[in-house]
Design an enzyme around this catalytic site. Sequence first.
Site, PDB file in Angstrom:
ATOM      1  N   ARG A 122      33.335  23.966  33.932  1.00 37.48           N
ATOM      2  CA  ARG A 122      33.270  22.939  34.976  1.00 37.48           C
ATOM      3  C   ARG A 122      33.837  23.426  36.299  1.00 37.48           C
ATOM      4  NH1 ARG A 122      36.643  19.388  34.137  1.00 37.48           N
ATOM      5  NH2 ARG A 122      37.599  19.952  32.128  1.00 37.48           N
ATOM      6  N   LEU A 284      38.556  41.000  38.551  1.00 42.19           N
ATOM      7  CA  LEU A 284      37.869  42.219  38.970  1.00 42.19           C
ATOM      8  C   LEU A 284      36.686  41.934  39.886  1.00 42.19           C
ATOM      9  CD1 LEU A 284      37.927  44.187  35.591  1.00 42.19           C
ATOM     10  CD2 LEU A 284      39.414  44.498  37.588  1.00 42.19           C
ATOM     11  N   GLU A 320      52.060  35.253  40.539  1.00 40.93           N
ATOM     12  CA  GLU A 320      51.689  33.858  40.784  1.00 40.93           C
ATOM     13  C   GLU A 320      52.959  33.049  40.946  1.00 40.93           C
ATOM     14  OE1 GLU A 320      49.214  32.510  37.583  1.00 40.93           O
ATOM     15  OE2 GLU A 320      47.381  33.294  38.502  1.00 40.93           O
ATOM     16  N   ASP A 339      46.093  39.031  28.897  1.00 43.24           N
ATOM     17  CA  ASP A 339      45.387  38.220  29.881  1.00 43.24           C
ATOM     18  C   ASP A 339      45.200  38.924  31.214  1.00 43.24           C
ATOM     19  OD1 ASP A 339      44.142  35.746  30.610  1.00 43.24           O
ATOM     20  OD2 ASP A 339      45.914  35.278  31.790  1.00 43.24           O
ATOM     21  N   HIS A 344      42.711  43.546  34.040  1.00 45.06           N
ATOM     22  CA  HIS A 344      42.798  43.604  35.503  1.00 45.06           C
ATOM     23  C   HIS A 344      43.658  44.763  36.001  1.00 45.06           C
ATOM     24  CE1 HIS A 344      43.402  42.595  39.651  1.00 45.06           C
ATOM     25  NE2 HIS A 344      44.681  42.346  39.472  1.00 45.06           N
ATOM     26  N   ARG A 470      45.806  44.262  50.189  1.00 44.32           N
ATOM     27  CA  ARG A 470      46.265  42.929  49.785  1.00 44.32           C
ATOM     28  C   ARG A 470      45.075  42.007  49.548  1.00 44.32           C
ATOM     29  NH1 ARG A 470      50.861  41.118  53.400  1.00 44.32           N
ATOM     30  NH2 ARG A 470      51.940  42.519  51.953  1.00 44.32           N
TER      31      ARG A 470
END
Length: 582
Positions: A122, A284, A320, A339, A344, A470
Amino acid sequence: MAAALSLSSFTASPERSINASPSFLLRSIAGSAAAIRIFPVAAKHSSLCTHSGNISLNSCWYQGRAWSMSLSGITPLHDGEHVAVSSAAIISNVSSLTDGTQIGRSPAISIAVIGATGELARRKIFPALFALYYSGQLPQKFAIFGYSRKELTDEDLRAIIATTLTCRIDEQQNCEDKIEAFLKRIHYLNGGFNNREGMLKLHVLMEHVEGKFETNRIFYLSVPQEALSDVALSIAEHAKTEKGWNRIIIEKPFGCNSLSSHRLTSSLLSNFEEKQLYRIDHLLGRNTIENLTVLRFSNLVFMPLWNRNYIQSVQVIFSEEVGMQTPTGHLDASGIIGDVVHSHILQTIALLAMEPPVTLDGEDVRNEKVKVLRSIRKIEPSDVILGRYDANPQGKVDGNLSDLAPTYFSAALYIDNARWDGVPFLIKAGRGLNKNRVEIRIQFRHVAGNLYHKDNLRSVELATNELILRDVPEESILVRINNKVPGLGMHLDASELNLLYKDRYDIEVPDSYEQLLHDVIDGDNHLFMRSDEVAAAWNILSTVLHEMGNFNVVVELYKLGSKGPDEAADLWAKHGVQWLDE
Protein backbone atom coordinates in the site's frame (compact mmCIF):
# COMPACT_ATOMS: atom_id res chain seq x y z
CA MET A 1 -30.00 -29.73 -16.79
CA ALA A 2 -29.22 -33.42 -17.37
CA ALA A 3 -28.80 -32.79 -21.07
CA ALA A 4 -26.31 -30.06 -20.34
CA LEU A 5 -24.21 -32.43 -18.26
CA SER A 6 -23.66 -34.81 -21.14
CA LEU A 7 -20.66 -32.73 -22.21
CA SER A 8 -17.34 -34.46 -22.61
CA SER A 9 -14.96 -31.81 -21.34
CA PHE A 10 -14.53 -28.73 -19.22
CA THR A 11 -11.46 -26.59 -18.57
CA ALA A 12 -10.07 -23.92 -16.32
CA SER A 13 -8.23 -22.33 -19.23
CA PRO A 14 -7.59 -23.24 -22.87
CA GLU A 15 -4.16 -24.62 -21.94
CA ARG A 16 -5.38 -26.82 -19.05
CA SER A 17 -8.14 -28.98 -20.41
CA ILE A 18 -9.22 -31.96 -18.34
CA ASN A 19 -11.61 -34.67 -19.42
CA ALA A 20 -14.45 -35.04 -16.95
CA SER A 21 -17.10 -37.72 -16.96
CA PRO A 22 -20.78 -36.81 -16.62
CA SER A 23 -20.71 -38.50 -13.23
CA PHE A 24 -18.00 -36.09 -12.04
CA LEU A 25 -20.03 -33.13 -13.22
CA LEU A 26 -23.11 -34.51 -11.49
CA ARG A 27 -21.18 -34.89 -8.23
CA SER A 28 -19.94 -31.32 -8.52
CA ILE A 29 -23.33 -29.63 -8.74
CA ALA A 30 -24.05 -27.44 -5.73
CA GLY A 31 -25.43 -24.07 -4.77
CA SER A 32 -22.16 -22.20 -5.34
CA ALA A 33 -22.29 -19.14 -7.58
CA ALA A 34 -19.16 -20.06 -9.55
CA ALA A 35 -19.09 -20.08 -13.34
CA ILE A 36 -17.30 -22.66 -15.48
CA ARG A 37 -16.27 -23.13 -19.08
CA ILE A 38 -18.37 -25.72 -20.93
CA PHE A 39 -18.00 -26.67 -24.54
CA PRO A 40 -18.19 -29.65 -26.91
CA VAL A 41 -15.02 -31.62 -27.66
CA ALA A 42 -14.76 -30.07 -31.08
CA ALA A 43 -14.47 -26.57 -29.68
CA LYS A 44 -10.91 -25.21 -29.50
CA HIS A 45 -11.67 -22.35 -27.14
CA SER A 46 -14.58 -21.35 -24.98
CA SER A 47 -15.85 -18.33 -23.20
CA LEU A 48 -16.88 -18.26 -19.58
CA CYS A 49 -20.54 -18.73 -18.81
CA THR A 50 -22.26 -15.63 -17.58
CA HIS A 51 -21.88 -15.16 -13.82
CA SER A 52 -24.77 -13.53 -12.02
CA GLY A 53 -22.32 -12.01 -9.52
CA ASN A 54 -19.06 -10.19 -10.13
CA ILE A 55 -17.83 -11.63 -13.43
CA SER A 56 -19.32 -9.84 -16.40
CA LEU A 57 -18.35 -11.73 -19.55
CA ASN A 58 -19.83 -13.32 -22.63
CA SER A 59 -22.28 -16.17 -22.22
CA CYS A 60 -21.22 -19.62 -23.33
CA TRP A 61 -23.50 -21.34 -25.78
CA TYR A 62 -24.28 -25.00 -26.23
CA GLN A 63 -26.91 -26.52 -28.51
CA GLY A 64 -28.22 -23.06 -29.29
CA ARG A 65 -28.83 -22.04 -25.68
CA ALA A 66 -26.88 -20.07 -23.12
CA TRP A 67 -25.86 -22.17 -20.13
CA SER A 68 -24.83 -21.19 -16.63
CA MET A 69 -23.63 -23.84 -14.19
CA SER A 70 -22.47 -23.94 -10.57
CA LEU A 71 -19.81 -26.23 -9.13
CA SER A 72 -18.56 -26.61 -5.60
CA GLY A 73 -15.93 -29.35 -5.65
CA ILE A 74 -12.42 -28.18 -4.81
CA THR A 75 -10.61 -31.51 -4.95
CA PRO A 76 -7.61 -31.17 -7.32
CA LEU A 77 -7.79 -33.14 -10.56
CA HIS A 78 -4.53 -34.43 -12.01
CA ASP A 79 -3.80 -34.36 -15.72
CA GLY A 80 -0.26 -35.57 -16.33
CA GLU A 81 2.10 -32.94 -14.98
CA HIS A 82 -0.63 -30.33 -14.65
CA VAL A 83 -2.90 -29.85 -11.70
CA ALA A 84 -6.26 -28.17 -12.04
CA VAL A 85 -8.91 -27.62 -9.47
CA SER A 86 -12.60 -27.60 -10.11
CA SER A 87 -13.88 -24.38 -11.56
CA ALA A 88 -15.48 -23.28 -8.34
CA ALA A 89 -12.03 -23.15 -6.75
CA ILE A 90 -10.61 -21.25 -9.70
CA ILE A 91 -13.35 -18.76 -10.41
CA SER A 92 -15.13 -18.16 -7.12
CA ASN A 93 -14.21 -14.95 -5.28
CA VAL A 94 -12.68 -13.44 -8.44
CA SER A 95 -13.52 -9.77 -8.77
CA SER A 96 -14.77 -8.13 -11.91
CA LEU A 97 -12.33 -8.47 -14.76
CA THR A 98 -13.56 -5.58 -16.86
CA ASP A 99 -15.86 -3.32 -14.86
CA GLY A 100 -17.11 -1.91 -18.11
CA THR A 101 -13.69 -0.83 -19.36
CA GLN A 102 -11.15 -2.54 -21.59
CA ILE A 103 -7.41 -2.22 -21.04
CA GLY A 104 -6.60 -3.67 -24.42
CA ARG A 105 -6.75 -7.19 -25.72
CA SER A 106 -3.16 -7.93 -24.86
CA PRO A 107 -1.33 -6.13 -22.05
CA ALA A 108 2.40 -6.10 -22.75
CA ILE A 109 3.10 -6.80 -19.09
CA SER A 110 1.21 -8.20 -16.11
CA ILE A 111 2.40 -7.35 -12.60
CA ALA A 112 1.08 -9.45 -9.71
CA VAL A 113 1.59 -8.10 -6.18
CA ILE A 114 1.40 -11.05 -3.78
CA GLY A 115 0.47 -9.63 -0.41
CA ALA A 116 -1.39 -6.71 -1.95
CA THR A 117 -3.12 -5.58 1.24
CA GLY A 118 0.07 -5.36 3.30
CA GLU A 119 1.69 -2.12 4.40
CA LEU A 120 4.60 -2.37 1.96
CA ALA A 121 2.30 -2.84 -1.02
CA ARG A 122 0.00 0.00 0.00
CA ARG A 123 2.71 2.51 0.95
CA LYS A 124 5.41 1.72 -1.59
CA ILE A 125 4.69 -0.78 -4.37
CA PHE A 126 1.41 0.54 -5.75
CA PRO A 127 2.47 4.22 -5.50
CA ALA A 128 5.71 3.35 -7.33
CA LEU A 129 3.78 1.58 -10.10
CA PHE A 130 1.50 4.59 -10.44
CA ALA A 131 4.49 6.93 -10.62
CA LEU A 132 5.90 4.84 -13.47
CA TYR A 133 2.52 4.91 -15.21
CA TYR A 134 2.13 8.66 -14.71
CA SER A 135 5.57 9.37 -16.15
CA GLY A 136 5.00 7.09 -19.16
CA GLN A 137 7.48 4.42 -18.05
CA LEU A 138 5.06 1.48 -18.13
CA PRO A 139 4.15 -0.22 -21.40
CA GLN A 140 0.96 1.11 -22.98
CA LYS A 141 -0.76 -2.18 -22.31
CA PHE A 142 -0.38 -3.47 -18.78
CA ALA A 143 -2.43 -4.94 -15.97
CA ILE A 144 -1.83 -5.11 -12.22
CA PHE A 145 -3.14 -7.92 -10.06
CA GLY A 146 -3.47 -7.69 -6.29
CA TYR A 147 -3.40 -11.03 -4.48
CA SER A 148 -4.03 -11.68 -0.81
CA ARG A 149 -6.24 -13.71 1.53
CA LYS A 150 -8.76 -11.00 2.37
CA GLU A 151 -12.35 -10.91 1.15
CA LEU A 152 -12.24 -7.86 -1.09
CA THR A 153 -13.54 -6.81 -4.48
CA ASP A 154 -11.65 -4.97 -7.18
CA GLU A 155 -13.28 -1.75 -6.01
CA ASP A 156 -12.29 -2.38 -2.41
CA LEU A 157 -8.62 -2.71 -3.31
CA ARG A 158 -8.77 0.27 -5.64
CA ALA A 159 -10.25 2.39 -2.87
CA ILE A 160 -7.44 1.35 -0.51
CA ILE A 161 -4.76 2.13 -3.09
CA ALA A 162 -6.33 5.44 -4.17
CA THR A 163 -5.59 7.00 -0.77
CA THR A 164 -1.84 6.48 -1.31
CA LEU A 165 -1.47 7.83 -4.84
CA THR A 166 -0.08 11.27 -5.61
CA CYS A 167 1.22 12.92 -8.75
CA ARG A 168 4.67 14.43 -9.02
CA ILE A 169 4.88 17.97 -7.72
CA ASP A 170 6.55 19.06 -10.96
CA GLU A 171 3.90 17.41 -13.17
CA GLN A 172 0.34 17.89 -11.99
CA GLN A 173 -1.47 17.80 -15.35
CA ASN A 174 -4.55 15.56 -15.45
CA CYS A 175 -3.63 14.03 -12.12
CA GLU A 176 -7.10 12.83 -11.15
CA ASP A 177 -7.75 11.43 -14.62
CA LYS A 178 -4.46 9.53 -14.49
CA ILE A 179 -5.26 8.09 -11.08
CA GLU A 180 -8.67 6.92 -12.26
CA ALA A 181 -7.24 5.35 -15.40
CA PHE A 182 -4.52 3.60 -13.39
CA LEU A 183 -6.96 2.17 -10.86
CA LYS A 184 -9.04 0.61 -13.64
CA ARG A 185 -6.03 -1.51 -14.55
CA ILE A 186 -6.00 -3.13 -11.09
CA HIS A 187 -7.73 -6.45 -10.39
CA TYR A 188 -8.04 -8.30 -7.12
CA LEU A 189 -8.02 -11.97 -6.23
CA ASN A 190 -8.58 -13.63 -2.87
CA GLY A 191 -6.14 -16.52 -3.18
CA GLY A 192 -7.21 -18.29 -0.02
CA PHE A 193 -4.89 -20.30 2.20
CA ASN A 194 -3.82 -22.91 -0.34
CA ASN A 195 -1.07 -21.29 -2.38
CA ARG A 196 -1.24 -23.80 -5.22
CA GLU A 197 -4.97 -23.40 -5.70
CA GLY A 198 -4.62 -19.65 -5.28
CA MET A 199 -1.92 -19.35 -7.93
CA LEU A 200 -3.98 -21.40 -10.34
CA LYS A 201 -6.85 -18.98 -9.79
CA LEU A 202 -4.45 -16.13 -10.43
CA HIS A 203 -3.24 -17.76 -13.63
CA VAL A 204 -6.81 -18.07 -14.91
CA LEU A 205 -7.52 -14.43 -14.11
CA MET A 206 -4.31 -13.22 -15.72
CA GLU A 207 -4.88 -15.33 -18.83
CA HIS A 208 -8.32 -13.86 -19.31
CA VAL A 209 -7.11 -10.27 -19.01
CA GLU A 210 -4.04 -10.89 -21.17
CA GLY A 211 -5.82 -12.62 -24.04
CA LYS A 212 -3.92 -14.83 -26.45
CA PHE A 213 -1.03 -12.52 -27.21
CA GLU A 214 2.54 -12.35 -25.94
CA THR A 215 2.63 -11.06 -22.38
CA ASN A 216 5.39 -10.88 -19.78
CA ARG A 217 4.78 -11.37 -16.08
CA ILE A 218 6.34 -9.96 -12.92
CA PHE A 219 5.48 -11.43 -9.53
CA TYR A 220 6.29 -9.20 -6.55
CA LEU A 221 6.45 -11.37 -3.41
CA SER A 222 5.59 -8.99 -0.57
CA VAL A 223 5.14 -11.88 1.85
CA PRO A 224 6.74 -13.05 5.13
CA GLN A 225 10.05 -14.87 4.80
CA GLU A 226 8.62 -18.15 6.00
CA ALA A 227 6.12 -18.12 3.12
CA LEU A 228 8.58 -17.29 0.34
CA SER A 229 9.54 -20.78 -0.77
CA ASP A 230 6.00 -22.13 -0.92
CA VAL A 231 4.65 -19.08 -2.73
CA ALA A 232 7.51 -19.15 -5.24
CA LEU A 233 6.99 -22.88 -5.86
CA SER A 234 3.26 -22.35 -6.39
CA ILE A 235 3.95 -19.58 -8.89
CA ALA A 236 6.44 -21.77 -10.74
CA GLU A 237 3.99 -24.65 -10.97
CA HIS A 238 0.77 -22.82 -11.71
CA ALA A 239 1.13 -19.11 -12.53
CA LYS A 240 4.05 -18.68 -14.93
CA THR A 241 3.20 -17.63 -18.45
CA GLU A 242 4.33 -19.52 -21.52
CA LYS A 243 3.75 -16.45 -23.71
CA GLY A 244 6.65 -14.31 -22.48
CA TRP A 245 9.25 -14.03 -19.76
CA ASN A 246 8.61 -14.41 -16.01
CA ARG A 247 10.43 -12.44 -13.30
CA ILE A 248 10.05 -12.71 -9.54
CA ILE A 249 10.86 -9.98 -7.02
CA ILE A 250 11.88 -11.01 -3.50
CA GLU A 251 12.04 -8.66 -0.53
CA LYS A 252 14.89 -8.66 1.98
CA PRO A 253 16.08 -10.13 4.26
CA PHE A 254 17.40 -12.96 2.12
CA GLY A 255 17.57 -15.50 4.91
CA CYS A 256 18.92 -14.79 8.38
CA ASN A 257 22.31 -16.55 8.09
CA SER A 258 24.32 -18.64 5.64
CA LEU A 259 22.31 -21.83 6.20
CA SER A 260 18.82 -20.35 5.88
CA SER A 261 19.93 -18.28 2.91
CA HIS A 262 21.34 -21.36 1.18
CA ARG A 263 18.07 -23.21 1.68
CA LEU A 264 16.06 -20.32 0.30
CA THR A 265 18.38 -19.90 -2.67
CA SER A 266 18.29 -23.62 -3.47
CA SER A 267 14.50 -23.59 -3.35
CA LEU A 268 14.29 -20.58 -5.65
CA LEU A 269 16.82 -21.93 -8.15
CA SER A 270 15.00 -25.25 -8.33
CA ASN A 271 12.03 -23.41 -9.81
CA PHE A 272 13.50 -20.32 -11.50
CA GLU A 273 16.64 -19.39 -13.40
CA GLU A 274 19.04 -16.93 -11.80
CA LYS A 275 18.19 -14.33 -14.43
CA GLN A 276 14.54 -14.44 -13.33
CA LEU A 277 15.30 -13.58 -9.68
CA TYR A 278 15.34 -9.97 -8.49
CA ARG A 279 16.23 -9.62 -4.80
CA ILE A 280 15.11 -6.11 -4.02
CA ASP A 281 16.52 -3.77 -1.37
CA HIS A 282 14.92 -0.35 -1.63
CA LEU A 283 17.99 1.33 -0.13
CA LEU A 284 19.96 0.31 -3.22
CA GLY A 285 17.54 2.17 -5.48
CA ARG A 286 18.61 5.55 -4.15
CA ASN A 287 20.22 7.96 -6.58
CA THR A 288 23.37 8.14 -4.44
CA ILE A 289 23.99 4.43 -5.01
CA GLU A 290 23.36 4.76 -8.75
CA ASN A 291 25.80 7.66 -8.79
CA LEU A 292 28.67 5.67 -7.28
CA THR A 293 29.76 4.11 -10.55
CA VAL A 294 29.28 7.41 -12.42
CA LEU A 295 31.42 9.25 -9.91
CA ARG A 296 34.12 6.60 -9.99
CA PHE A 297 34.36 5.74 -13.66
CA SER A 298 33.57 9.01 -15.42
CA ASN A 299 35.71 11.49 -13.45
CA LEU A 300 39.45 11.35 -14.01
CA VAL A 301 40.06 13.46 -10.91
CA PHE A 302 38.99 10.55 -8.70
CA MET A 303 40.15 7.48 -10.61
CA PRO A 304 43.88 7.61 -9.74
CA LEU A 305 43.09 8.37 -6.08
CA TRP A 306 40.74 5.42 -5.56
CA ASN A 307 43.13 3.08 -3.74
CA ARG A 308 45.12 2.43 -0.58
CA ASN A 309 47.85 4.92 -1.56
CA TYR A 310 45.57 7.91 -1.13
CA ILE A 311 42.57 6.77 0.91
CA GLN A 312 43.04 6.35 4.65
CA SER A 313 39.59 5.02 5.58
CA VAL A 314 36.01 4.66 4.36
CA GLN A 315 32.93 5.13 6.54
CA VAL A 316 29.50 3.87 5.51
CA ILE A 317 26.71 5.29 7.66
CA PHE A 318 23.04 4.39 7.99
CA SER A 319 21.43 6.28 10.84
CA GLU A 320 17.72 6.69 11.56
CA GLU A 321 16.68 9.14 14.22
CA VAL A 322 13.85 8.82 16.73
CA GLY A 323 10.50 8.65 14.98
CA MET A 324 12.07 7.59 11.70
CA GLN A 325 13.15 4.08 12.63
CA THR A 326 11.74 1.35 10.41
CA PRO A 327 9.11 -0.94 11.98
CA THR A 328 10.85 -4.03 13.35
CA GLY A 329 8.00 -6.53 13.26
CA HIS A 330 9.56 -8.54 10.43
CA LEU A 331 13.04 -8.78 11.95
CA ASP A 332 14.50 -12.00 13.29
CA ALA A 333 17.33 -12.42 15.77
CA SER A 334 19.83 -10.93 13.31
CA GLY A 335 17.95 -7.63 13.51
CA ILE A 336 19.57 -4.79 11.64
CA ILE A 337 22.31 -7.12 10.38
CA GLY A 338 19.95 -8.98 8.05
CA ASP A 339 17.81 -5.95 7.33
CA VAL A 340 20.47 -3.34 6.50
CA VAL A 341 24.05 -4.60 6.81
CA HIS A 342 23.90 -7.80 4.73
CA SER A 343 22.41 -6.14 1.68
CA HIS A 344 22.58 -2.34 1.71
CA ILE A 345 25.86 -1.78 3.53
CA LEU A 346 27.85 -4.58 1.92
CA GLN A 347 26.44 -3.84 -1.54
CA THR A 348 27.43 -0.19 -1.10
CA ILE A 349 30.97 -1.24 -0.19
CA ALA A 350 31.09 -3.62 -3.16
CA LEU A 351 30.10 -0.87 -5.61
CA LEU A 352 32.50 1.54 -3.96
CA ALA A 353 35.46 -0.84 -3.99
CA MET A 354 35.02 -2.97 -7.11
CA GLU A 355 37.29 -2.89 -10.14
CA PRO A 356 35.97 -1.31 -13.35
CA PRO A 357 33.55 -3.77 -14.99
CA VAL A 358 34.00 -4.76 -18.63
CA THR A 359 30.68 -3.07 -19.42
CA LEU A 360 27.76 -1.68 -17.41
CA ASP A 361 25.76 -4.79 -18.20
CA GLY A 362 24.23 -6.18 -15.02
CA GLU A 363 26.17 -9.43 -15.06
CA ASP A 364 29.50 -7.67 -15.62
CA VAL A 365 28.83 -5.38 -12.64
CA ARG A 366 27.74 -8.32 -10.49
CA ASN A 367 30.90 -10.23 -11.42
CA GLU A 368 33.04 -7.42 -10.03
CA LYS A 369 30.90 -6.97 -6.93
CA VAL A 370 31.16 -10.62 -5.95
CA LYS A 371 34.96 -10.49 -6.30
CA VAL A 372 35.06 -7.72 -3.70
CA LEU A 373 32.68 -9.55 -1.35
CA ARG A 374 34.79 -12.69 -1.56
CA SER A 375 37.89 -10.64 -0.74
CA ILE A 376 36.46 -9.22 2.48
CA ARG A 377 37.69 -10.93 5.64
CA LYS A 378 35.14 -12.45 7.95
CA ILE A 379 34.31 -9.83 10.58
CA GLU A 380 35.58 -10.83 14.00
CA PRO A 381 33.35 -10.28 17.04
CA SER A 382 36.14 -8.19 18.59
CA ASP A 383 35.68 -5.70 15.75
CA VAL A 384 31.92 -5.37 16.24
CA ILE A 385 29.72 -3.31 18.55
CA LEU A 386 26.08 -4.38 18.79
CA GLY A 387 23.39 -2.28 20.41
CA ARG A 388 19.68 -2.18 20.98
CA TYR A 389 17.55 0.79 21.86
CA ASP A 390 15.94 0.15 25.21
CA ALA A 391 12.56 1.79 24.69
CA ASN A 392 10.30 3.34 22.09
CA PRO A 393 9.32 7.04 22.36
CA GLN A 394 6.43 6.11 24.70
CA GLY A 395 8.85 4.49 27.10
CA LYS A 396 7.77 0.91 26.45
CA VAL A 397 10.11 -1.89 25.43
CA ASP A 398 9.64 -2.83 21.77
CA GLY A 399 7.97 -6.24 21.91
CA ASN A 400 8.77 -6.91 18.25
CA LEU A 401 12.44 -7.45 19.02
CA SER A 402 13.87 -10.70 20.26
CA ASP A 403 16.25 -10.56 23.19
CA LEU A 404 19.33 -10.38 20.96
CA ALA A 405 17.95 -8.60 17.90
CA PRO A 406 20.25 -5.59 17.50
CA THR A 407 19.08 -2.21 16.26
CA TYR A 408 22.67 -0.94 16.09
CA PHE A 409 25.70 -2.45 14.37
CA SER A 410 29.14 -0.96 13.97
CA ALA A 411 32.16 -2.82 12.68
CA ALA A 412 35.51 -2.57 10.95
CA LEU A 413 36.21 -4.74 7.93
CA TYR A 414 39.11 -5.13 5.54
CA ILE A 415 39.36 -6.07 1.87
CA ASP A 416 42.30 -8.32 1.13
CA ASN A 417 43.26 -7.27 -2.37
CA ALA A 418 45.92 -5.07 -3.98
CA ARG A 419 43.74 -1.98 -4.23
CA TRP A 420 42.45 -1.84 -0.63
CA ASP A 421 44.97 -3.74 1.50
CA GLY A 422 45.10 -2.21 4.98
CA VAL A 423 42.30 0.34 4.48
CA PRO A 424 39.64 0.04 7.20
CA PHE A 425 36.03 0.19 6.03
CA LEU A 426 33.96 1.25 9.02
CA ILE A 427 30.26 0.53 9.24
CA LYS A 428 27.71 2.30 11.38
CA ALA A 429 24.08 1.21 11.06
CA GLY A 430 21.55 2.15 13.70
CA ARG A 431 17.95 3.04 14.41
CA GLY A 432 16.54 5.38 17.03
CA LEU A 433 19.70 7.52 16.97
CA ASN A 434 20.21 11.28 17.24
CA LYS A 435 20.66 11.86 13.50
CA ASN A 436 18.82 10.88 10.38
CA ARG A 437 21.70 10.32 7.99
CA VAL A 438 22.71 7.99 5.17
CA GLU A 439 26.11 8.73 3.66
CA ILE A 440 29.54 7.52 2.62
CA ARG A 441 32.61 9.37 3.92
CA ILE A 442 35.95 8.76 2.21
CA GLN A 443 38.89 10.13 4.21
CA PHE A 444 42.14 10.74 2.36
CA ARG A 445 45.62 10.47 3.77
CA HIS A 446 47.44 13.48 5.16
CA VAL A 447 49.68 15.50 2.90
CA ALA A 448 53.29 14.41 3.32
CA GLY A 449 55.52 17.19 4.61
CA ASN A 450 53.20 19.82 6.07
CA LEU A 451 54.56 23.18 4.87
CA TYR A 452 52.08 24.91 7.13
CA HIS A 453 53.06 23.10 10.28
CA LYS A 454 54.10 26.38 11.84
CA ASP A 455 52.73 29.84 11.36
CA ASN A 456 54.35 32.48 13.52
CA LEU A 457 55.33 29.73 15.95
CA ARG A 458 51.72 28.47 16.08
CA SER A 459 51.03 24.88 15.02
CA VAL A 460 48.67 24.61 12.06
CA GLU A 461 47.09 21.20 11.67
CA LEU A 462 45.72 20.43 8.24
CA ALA A 463 42.23 19.00 8.18
CA THR A 464 41.78 15.65 6.51
CA ASN A 465 40.55 15.90 2.93
CA GLU A 466 37.25 14.12 2.68
CA LEU A 467 34.76 13.18 -0.02
CA ILE A 468 31.20 12.87 1.34
CA LEU A 469 28.43 11.25 -0.68
CA ARG A 470 25.29 12.11 1.26
CA ASP A 471 21.87 10.65 0.58
CA VAL A 472 19.94 11.72 3.69
CA PRO A 473 18.90 14.27 4.85
CA GLU A 474 19.62 16.15 1.61
CA GLU A 475 21.28 14.47 -1.32
CA SER A 476 24.62 16.11 -1.97
CA ILE A 477 28.28 15.61 -2.81
CA LEU A 478 30.74 17.45 -0.59
CA VAL A 479 34.51 17.76 -0.82
CA ARG A 480 36.32 18.98 2.28
CA ILE A 481 39.49 20.92 1.49
CA ASN A 482 41.95 23.23 3.24
CA ASN A 483 42.01 26.83 2.09
CA LYS A 484 43.38 30.21 3.18
CA VAL A 485 41.16 32.54 5.12
CA PRO A 486 41.11 35.97 3.39
CA GLY A 487 43.16 38.67 5.11
CA LEU A 488 46.63 39.26 6.42
CA GLY A 489 48.66 36.37 7.65
CA MET A 490 48.41 32.69 6.85
CA HIS A 491 45.32 31.28 8.46
CA LEU A 492 43.92 28.02 7.14
CA ASP A 493 40.38 26.82 7.27
CA ALA A 494 38.64 23.57 6.34
CA SER A 495 35.80 24.29 3.91
CA GLU A 496 33.37 22.22 1.90
CA LEU A 497 32.72 22.36 -1.80
CA ASN A 498 29.05 21.48 -1.94
CA LEU A 499 26.87 20.12 -4.73
CA LEU A 500 23.38 20.19 -3.27
CA TYR A 501 21.07 18.34 -5.62
CA LYS A 502 17.91 20.29 -4.81
CA ASP A 503 19.69 23.52 -5.80
CA ARG A 504 21.30 22.12 -8.92
CA TYR A 505 18.43 20.04 -10.28
CA ASP A 506 14.88 21.34 -10.23
CA ILE A 507 13.23 17.93 -10.44
CA GLU A 508 11.62 15.52 -8.04
CA VAL A 509 13.87 12.51 -7.43
CA PRO A 510 11.99 9.23 -8.01
CA ASP A 511 11.33 7.00 -5.05
CA SER A 512 13.73 4.07 -4.80
CA TYR A 513 10.94 1.53 -5.41
CA GLU A 514 10.07 3.35 -8.60
CA GLN A 515 13.68 3.13 -9.76
CA LEU A 516 14.03 -0.55 -8.93
CA LEU A 517 10.69 -1.59 -10.44
CA HIS A 518 11.70 0.26 -13.60
CA ASP A 519 14.94 -1.76 -13.61
CA VAL A 520 13.05 -5.04 -13.23
CA ILE A 521 10.81 -4.21 -16.17
CA ASP A 522 13.88 -3.30 -18.23
CA GLY A 523 15.79 -6.40 -17.11
CA ASP A 524 18.59 -4.33 -15.54
CA ASN A 525 19.78 -6.42 -12.58
CA HIS A 526 23.01 -4.70 -11.51
CA LEU A 527 21.44 -3.37 -8.27
CA PHE A 528 19.94 -6.74 -7.34
CA MET A 529 21.99 -9.34 -5.48
CA ARG A 530 22.88 -12.50 -7.35
CA SER A 531 22.88 -15.79 -5.44
CA ASP A 532 26.68 -15.89 -5.14
CA GLU A 533 26.67 -12.32 -3.78
CA VAL A 534 24.09 -13.28 -1.16
CA ALA A 535 26.22 -16.23 -0.04
CA ALA A 536 29.46 -14.20 0.02
CA ALA A 537 27.85 -11.46 2.11
CA TRP A 538 26.51 -13.92 4.70
CA ASN A 539 29.97 -15.52 4.85
CA ILE A 540 31.45 -12.17 5.91
CA LEU A 541 28.99 -12.00 8.81
CA SER A 542 28.99 -15.70 9.68
CA THR A 543 31.38 -15.58 12.65
CA VAL A 544 29.50 -12.75 14.33
CA LEU A 545 26.12 -14.45 13.78
CA HIS A 546 27.49 -17.73 15.13
CA GLU A 547 28.69 -16.05 18.32
CA MET A 548 25.37 -14.25 18.66
CA GLY A 549 23.59 -17.58 18.39
CA ASN A 550 25.76 -18.93 21.21
CA PHE A 551 25.05 -15.83 23.33
CA ASN A 552 28.72 -14.88 23.30
CA VAL A 553 28.18 -11.34 22.07
CA VAL A 554 26.98 -8.56 24.34
CA VAL A 555 24.22 -6.36 22.92
CA GLU A 556 24.66 -2.93 24.51
CA LEU A 557 21.57 -0.91 25.40
CA TYR A 558 21.39 2.71 24.30
CA LYS A 559 18.76 5.35 24.77
CA LEU A 560 16.60 6.52 21.94
CA GLY A 561 17.88 9.79 20.54
CA SER A 562 21.49 9.11 21.51
CA LYS A 563 24.46 8.48 19.23
CA GLY A 564 24.38 4.77 20.05
CA PRO A 565 26.61 2.67 22.32
CA ASP A 566 29.56 4.59 23.76
CA GLU A 567 31.82 1.61 23.05
CA ALA A 568 31.80 2.47 19.32
CA ALA A 569 34.30 5.29 19.87
CA ASP A 570 36.83 2.77 21.19
CA LEU A 571 36.39 0.68 18.05
CA TRP A 572 37.20 3.61 15.76
CA ALA A 573 40.27 4.45 17.84
CA LYS A 574 41.40 0.84 17.69
CA HIS A 575 41.60 1.09 13.91
CA GLY A 576 43.17 4.55 13.92
CA VAL A 577 40.17 6.38 12.55
CA GLN A 578 38.71 9.69 13.66
CA TRP A 579 34.94 9.43 13.31
CA LEU A 580 34.29 12.92 11.98
CA ASP A 581 30.50 12.53 11.88
CA GLU A 582 30.28 12.47 15.68
